[in-house]
Scaffold this motif. Structure first.
Motif, PDB file in Angstrom:
ATOM      1  N   PHE A 238     -41.248 -18.486 -24.696  1.00 56.69           N
ATOM      2  CA  PHE A 238     -40.820 -18.864 -23.607  1.00 56.69           C
ATOM      3  C   PHE A 238     -39.514 -19.117 -23.197  1.00 56.69           C
ATOM      4  O   PHE A 238     -38.758 -18.914 -22.390  1.00 56.69           O
ATOM      5  N   ASP A 239     -38.687 -19.760 -24.393  1.00 56.32           N
ATOM      6  CA  ASP A 239     -37.398 -20.102 -23.970  1.00 56.32           C
ATOM      7  C   ASP A 239     -36.491 -18.993 -24.088  1.00 56.32           C
ATOM      8  O   ASP A 239     -35.199 -19.054 -24.161  1.00 56.32           O
ATOM      9  N   THR A 240     -36.935 -17.792 -24.292  1.00 51.83           N
ATOM     10  CA  THR A 240     -36.283 -16.656 -24.284  1.00 51.83           C
ATOM     11  C   THR A 240     -36.412 -16.087 -22.868  1.00 51.83           C
ATOM     12  O   THR A 240     -35.747 -14.926 -22.383  1.00 51.83           O
ATOM     13  N   SER A 241     -37.133 -16.621 -21.998  1.00 47.45           N
ATOM     14  CA  SER A 241     -37.399 -16.224 -20.515  1.00 47.45           C
ATOM     15  C   SER A 241     -35.880 -16.411 -19.895  1.00 47.45           C
ATOM     16  O   SER A 241     -35.160 -17.096 -20.184  1.00 47.45           O
ATOM     17  N   THR A 242     -35.882 -15.587 -18.576  1.00 45.20           N
ATOM     18  CA  THR A 242     -34.559 -15.655 -17.832  1.00 45.20           C
ATOM     19  C   THR A 242     -34.915 -15.763 -16.493  1.00 45.20           C
ATOM     20  O   THR A 242     -35.906 -15.589 -15.882  1.00 45.20           O
ATOM     21  N   MET A 243     -33.762 -16.095 -15.544  1.00 44.25           N
ATOM     22  CA  MET A 243     -33.939 -16.417 -14.302  1.00 44.25           C
ATOM     23  C   MET A 243     -32.964 -15.596 -13.724  1.00 44.25           C
ATOM     24  O   MET A 243     -31.983 -15.335 -14.186  1.00 44.25           O
ATOM     25  N   ASN A 244     -33.353 -15.269 -12.426  1.00 42.75           N
ATOM     26  CA  ASN A 244     -32.452 -14.214 -11.580  1.00 42.75           C
ATOM     27  C   ASN A 244     -31.513 -15.156 -10.738  1.00 42.75           C
ATOM     28  O   ASN A 244     -32.110 -15.567  -9.487  1.00 42.75           O
ATOM     29  N   LEU A 245     -30.279 -15.326 -11.125  1.00 45.31           N
ATOM     30  CA  LEU A 245     -29.443 -16.033 -10.339  1.00 45.31           C
ATOM     31  C   LEU A 245     -28.532 -15.135  -9.280  1.00 45.31           C
ATOM     32  O   LEU A 245     -27.797 -15.559  -8.416  1.00 45.31           O
ATOM     33  N   LYS A 246     -28.710 -13.749  -9.629  1.00 48.04           N
ATOM     34  CA  LYS A 246     -27.952 -12.757  -8.880  1.00 48.04           C
ATOM     35  C   LYS A 246     -28.765 -12.526  -7.490  1.00 48.04           C
ATOM     36  O   LYS A 246     -28.094 -12.042  -6.276  1.00 48.04           O
ATOM     37  N   ALA A 247     -30.056 -12.702  -7.375  1.00 47.11           N
ATOM     38  CA  ALA A 247     -30.769 -12.598  -6.175  1.00 47.11           C
ATOM     39  C   ALA A 247     -31.609 -13.883  -5.803  1.00 47.11           C
ATOM     40  O   ALA A 247     -32.852 -13.632  -6.221  1.00 47.11           O
ATOM     41  N   PRO A 248     -31.095 -14.874  -5.681  1.00 48.94           N
ATOM     42  CA  PRO A 248     -32.016 -16.046  -5.267  1.00 48.94           C
ATOM     43  C   PRO A 248     -32.918 -15.808  -4.042  1.00 48.94           C
ATOM     44  O   PRO A 248     -32.841 -14.917  -3.118  1.00 48.94           O
ATOM     45  N   VAL A 249     -34.027 -16.528  -3.945  1.00 52.26           N
ATOM     46  CA  VAL A 249     -34.905 -16.719  -2.832  1.00 52.26           C
ATOM     47  C   VAL A 249     -34.536 -17.830  -1.975  1.00 52.26           C
ATOM     48  O   VAL A 249     -34.593 -18.717  -2.402  1.00 52.26           O
ATOM     49  N   ILE A 250     -34.061 -17.523  -0.553  1.00 56.28           N
ATOM     50  CA  ILE A 250     -33.631 -18.621   0.023  1.00 56.28           C
ATOM     51  C   ILE A 250     -34.837 -18.783   1.295  1.00 56.28           C
ATOM     52  O   ILE A 250     -35.376 -17.960   1.697  1.00 56.28           O
ATOM     53  N   ILE A 251     -35.212 -20.045   1.436  1.00 54.10           N
ATOM     54  CA  ILE A 251     -36.138 -20.374   2.151  1.00 54.10           C
ATOM     55  C   ILE A 251     -35.841 -21.542   3.381  1.00 54.10           C
ATOM     56  O   ILE A 251     -35.073 -22.665   2.591  1.00 54.10           O
ATOM     57  N   ASN A 252     -35.958 -21.196   4.431  1.00 60.11           N
ATOM     58  CA  ASN A 252     -35.625 -22.404   5.580  1.00 60.11           C
ATOM     59  C   ASN A 252     -36.828 -23.381   5.396  1.00 60.11           C
ATOM     60  O   ASN A 252     -37.846 -22.803   6.075  1.00 60.11           O
ATOM     61  N   SER A 253     -36.784 -24.499   5.077  1.00 58.93           N
ATOM     62  CA  SER A 253     -37.865 -25.295   4.582  1.00 58.93           C
ATOM     63  C   SER A 253     -38.358 -25.902   6.209  1.00 58.93           C
ATOM     64  O   SER A 253     -39.612 -26.569   6.069  1.00 58.93           O
TER      65      SER A 253
END
Length: 149
Positions: free
Chosen positions: A102-117
């Motif tokens: 799991f510690d080699t997992s990545t996250m996408n900072l180039k295409a964030p999901v934006i939500i109006n809460s």
């Protein structure tokens, strides 16, 4: 309402908590309604689950947990389309690509999901800059991206 989920089986969902993605998500344009579930009570990770298709679910995380200096500028078109009136109404999530270990997992900072809460409207927003990678480490290696280091 009851939905079938990828990770939790059948779940009861409060319809006022569903998030509308009028344009769907890239690669999933027909998936317009999602709900967020916590992965566990103590985890920072959540599941962004389609309400229509149990196979469409994404592990997501608030990127600021790992990258406190992460900064994005939302353009006026996005602000209008999501009906964002106040910065405090914006929730930002990054889609996680889970790997083993799991510690080699990545996250996408180039295409964030934006939500109006406030309105529960969302969109995946692809940044027009190369400032952030689409495969950022879950454990930041670049200390310039981590506040306080």
């Amino acid at each position: 309402m009851h939905i079938q989920t990828k990770y939790f089986g059948e779940m009861s969902v409060d319809t006022t908590k569903t998030i509308q993605f009028p344009s769907g998500l890239p690669g999933f344009v027909d998936e317009n309604e999602f709900v967020l579930f916590n992965l566990s009570e103590t985890s920072v990770y959540q599941i962004l689950q389609s309400t229509r298709n149990k196979g469409v679910a994404f592990i997501v995380v608030n990127p600021y947990v790992f990258y406190q200096d992460y900064v994005i500028d939302l353009d006026d078109h996005l602000m209008d389309s999501l009906q964002i009136k106040d910065d405090q109404d914006v929730a930002v999530l990054s889609i996680v690509t889970v790997k083993d270990p799991f510690d080699t997992s990545t996250m996408n900072l180039k295409a964030p999901v934006i939500i109006n809460s406030q309105t529960n409207r969302g969109k995946q927003y692809i940044l027009n800059s190369d400032a952030y990678p689409s495969k950022a480490a879950i454990t930041p290696q670049d200390s310039s991206l981590v506040k306080g280091e």
